[in-house]
Design a protein around this motif. Structure first.
Motif, PDB file in Angstrom:
ATOM      1  N   LYS A  54       0.834  -1.192   0.000  1.00 57.50           N
ATOM      2  CA  LYS A  54       0.000   0.000   0.000  1.00 57.50           C
ATOM      3  C   LYS A  54       0.873   1.248   0.000  1.00 57.50           C
ATOM      4  CE  LYS A  54      -3.547   2.301   2.844  1.00 57.50           C
ATOM      5  NZ  LYS A  54      -4.352   2.185   4.093  1.00 57.50           N
ATOM      6  N   VAL A  55       0.547   2.200  -0.840  1.00 51.65           N
ATOM      7  CA  VAL A  55       1.275   3.464  -0.853  1.00 51.65           C
ATOM      8  C   VAL A  55       0.275   4.604  -0.987  1.00 51.65           C
ATOM      9  CG1 VAL A  55       1.697   3.411  -3.352  1.00 51.65           C
ATOM     10  CG2 VAL A  55       3.152   4.795  -1.877  1.00 51.65           C
ATOM     11  N   THR A  56       0.443   5.607  -0.140  1.00 46.44           N
ATOM     12  CA  THR A  56      -0.417   6.787  -0.147  1.00 46.44           C
ATOM     13  C   THR A  56       0.438   8.009  -0.406  1.00 46.44           C
ATOM     14  OG1 THR A  56      -1.870   5.756   1.504  1.00 46.44           O
ATOM     15  CG2 THR A  56      -2.077   8.151   1.177  1.00 46.44           C
ATOM     16  N   ILE A  57       0.022   8.848  -1.350  1.00 43.24           N
ATOM     17  CA  ILE A  57       0.769  10.062  -1.677  1.00 43.24           C
ATOM     18  C   ILE A  57      -0.181  11.251  -1.633  1.00 43.24           C
ATOM     19  CG2 ILE A  57       2.268  11.241  -3.338  1.00 43.24           C
ATOM     20  CD1 ILE A  57       2.912   8.554  -4.577  1.00 43.24           C
ATOM     21  N   VAL A  58       0.189  12.276  -0.880  1.00 43.91           N
ATOM     22  CA  VAL A  58      -0.561  13.527  -0.831  1.00 43.91           C
ATOM     23  C   VAL A  58       0.207  14.564  -1.641  1.00 43.91           C
ATOM     24  CG1 VAL A  58      -1.436  15.367   0.644  1.00 43.91           C
ATOM     25  CG2 VAL A  58      -1.548  12.983   1.423  1.00 43.91           C
ATOM     26  N   TYR A  59      -0.492  15.242  -2.559  1.00 45.20           N
ATOM     27  CA  TYR A  59       0.116  16.232  -3.453  1.00 45.20           C
ATOM     28  C   TYR A  59      -0.349  17.629  -3.085  1.00 45.20           C
ATOM     29  CZ  TYR A  59       1.133  12.240  -6.532  1.00 45.20           C
ATOM     30  OH  TYR A  59       1.591  11.046  -7.041  1.00 45.20           O
ATOM     31  N   SER A  60       0.564  18.587  -3.167  1.00 50.97           N
ATOM     32  CA  SER A  60       0.204  19.982  -2.928  1.00 50.97           C
ATOM     33  C   SER A  60       1.179  20.873  -3.695  1.00 50.97           C
ATOM     34  CB  SER A  60       0.265  20.300  -1.431  1.00 50.97           C
ATOM     35  OG  SER A  60       1.588  20.141  -0.932  1.00 50.97           O
ATOM     36  N   GLY A  61       0.830  22.152  -3.800  1.00 53.98           N
ATOM     37  CA  GLY A  61       1.748  23.105  -4.406  1.00 53.98           C
ATOM     38  C   GLY A  61       2.151  22.790  -5.833  1.00 53.98           C
ATOM     39  N   TYR A  62       1.189  22.376  -6.645  1.00 53.36           N
ATOM     40  CA  TYR A  62       1.495  22.113  -8.055  1.00 53.36           C
ATOM     41  C   TYR A  62       2.093  23.360  -8.724  1.00 53.36           C
ATOM     42  CZ  TYR A  62      -1.153  17.683  -8.369  1.00 53.36           C
ATOM     43  OH  TYR A  62      -1.591  16.400  -8.233  1.00 53.36           O
ATOM     44  N   THR A  63       3.068  23.144  -9.601  1.00 52.30           N
ATOM     45  CA  THR A  63       3.617  24.239 -10.403  1.00 52.30           C
ATOM     46  C   THR A  63       3.834  23.739 -11.831  1.00 52.30           C
ATOM     47  OG1 THR A  63       5.990  23.782 -10.132  1.00 52.30           O
ATOM     48  CG2 THR A  63       4.900  25.009  -8.361  1.00 52.30           C
TER      49      THR A  63
END
Length: 298
Positions: free
Chosen positions: A263-272
């Motif tokens: 299981k892998v969880t990735i949270v994304y923020s601050g797209y550029t």
């Protein structure tokens, strides 16, 4: 490096080892009531038609492909390797792929040996190579150099074979799930996002040509290779949370392998739209071969 392997490189020999393994629903509020001299009736626009989940995944994948990098927070659980947490920056713009990650050393003795004073292992990937800051017992062997470079000859897996990417492959893959459904509205990092989930048939994905309208064949095939390398052969459960501007703010992939549940969880923020990861200066870089030579010379 794709979803799992984008945050995982089995690196080095003997003393070094690394384990790290990848718009809300469209509705329109009713406008305020308007009045005229001839009528007191309110005019209300009909709500926009809700986008089907599969179309929402394709739209989100396209939106991500228009970006170049994002901040990430990763929580990976792999059978036999335990739980690894990391955070940093991922860049996936073609030709400028890279990653800067800081991993909690935790109870892994190999990671602890590589950890800096903050107890974390720092890694940079750029130009198809992986770099670790020189720390601990490696300082003397590095001959004053600040970074250790791993290329295909020094790493168990050639990092140039698996370049970093954003969540587009997961989104495109999820669009093929026959049980894809909207779970509901949830909060992710303090903002509202729409949660979707489904189970992807990996063999079906490998033969799906419609998905190639969203991602390239190379992206799809590399993603499938990553799943197989992880040990997922038949299916993978994918969950995604879509926030503003159709951008994924969180992804979670899980499935059964011969060794247990992955299981892998990735949270994304601050797209550029700009790739932000750069390789260390050549003058500051050493290699495993050079360090071994320095050690042999005493």
């Amino acid at each position: 490096m794709y979803v799992r392997r984008s945050l995982a490189i089995a690196a080095m020999t003997g003393t070094l080892a690394l384990g790290l393994a990848a718009c809300g629903d469209s509705t329109t509020d009713a406008p305020k009531a308007e009045s005229t001299q001839s009528s007191v009736q309110n005019s209300v626009k009909p709500a926009a038609k809700e986008v089907a989940p599969a179309d929402r995944m394709r739209n989100a994948a396209k939106a991500v492909e228009q970006q170049a990098s994002a901040k990430v927070s990763v929580d990976s659980v792999e059978p036999g390797e335990g739980n690894t947490k990391a955070e940093g920056t991922l860049s996936w713009k073609k030709g400028s792929e890279g990653a800067e990650l800081s991993m909690d050393a935790g109870s892994d003795p190999d990671l602890r040996e590589m950890a800096g004073p903050d107890g974390k292992v720092h890694m940079t990937m750029a130009n198809g190579s992986v770099y670790f800051p020189v720390a601990g017992e490696m300082v003397e062997m590095a001959g004053g150099k600040k970074w250790l470079k791993l290329d295909g000859s020094a790493a168990e897996d050639n990092p140039a074979d698996d370049l970093p990417h954003g969540p587009a492959a997961s989104l495109a893959a999820l669009s093929t799930a026959t049980d894809l459904a909207k779970v509901g509205k949830e909060q992710v990092a303090g903002a509202e996002a729409t949660h979707y989930a489904g189970t992807v048939d990996i063999k079906k994905l490998a033969a799906d040509s419609a998905v190639l309208k969203v991602i390239s064949k190379d992206e799809r095939d590399a993603y499938i290779k990553e799943l197989h390398t992880t040990g997922l052969k038949a299916t993978v459960k994918i969950e995604v949370w879509i926030g503003a501007d159709d951008l994924a703010v969180k992804t979670m992939e899980s499935g059964s392998t011969a060794k247990g549940t992955s299981k892998v969880t990735i949270v994304y923020s601050g797209y550029t739209r700009t790739a932000t990861v750069e390789a260390p200066a050549a003058k500051d870089v050493t290699t495993l071969a050079e360090m071994m030579q320095n050690a042999a010379q005493g």
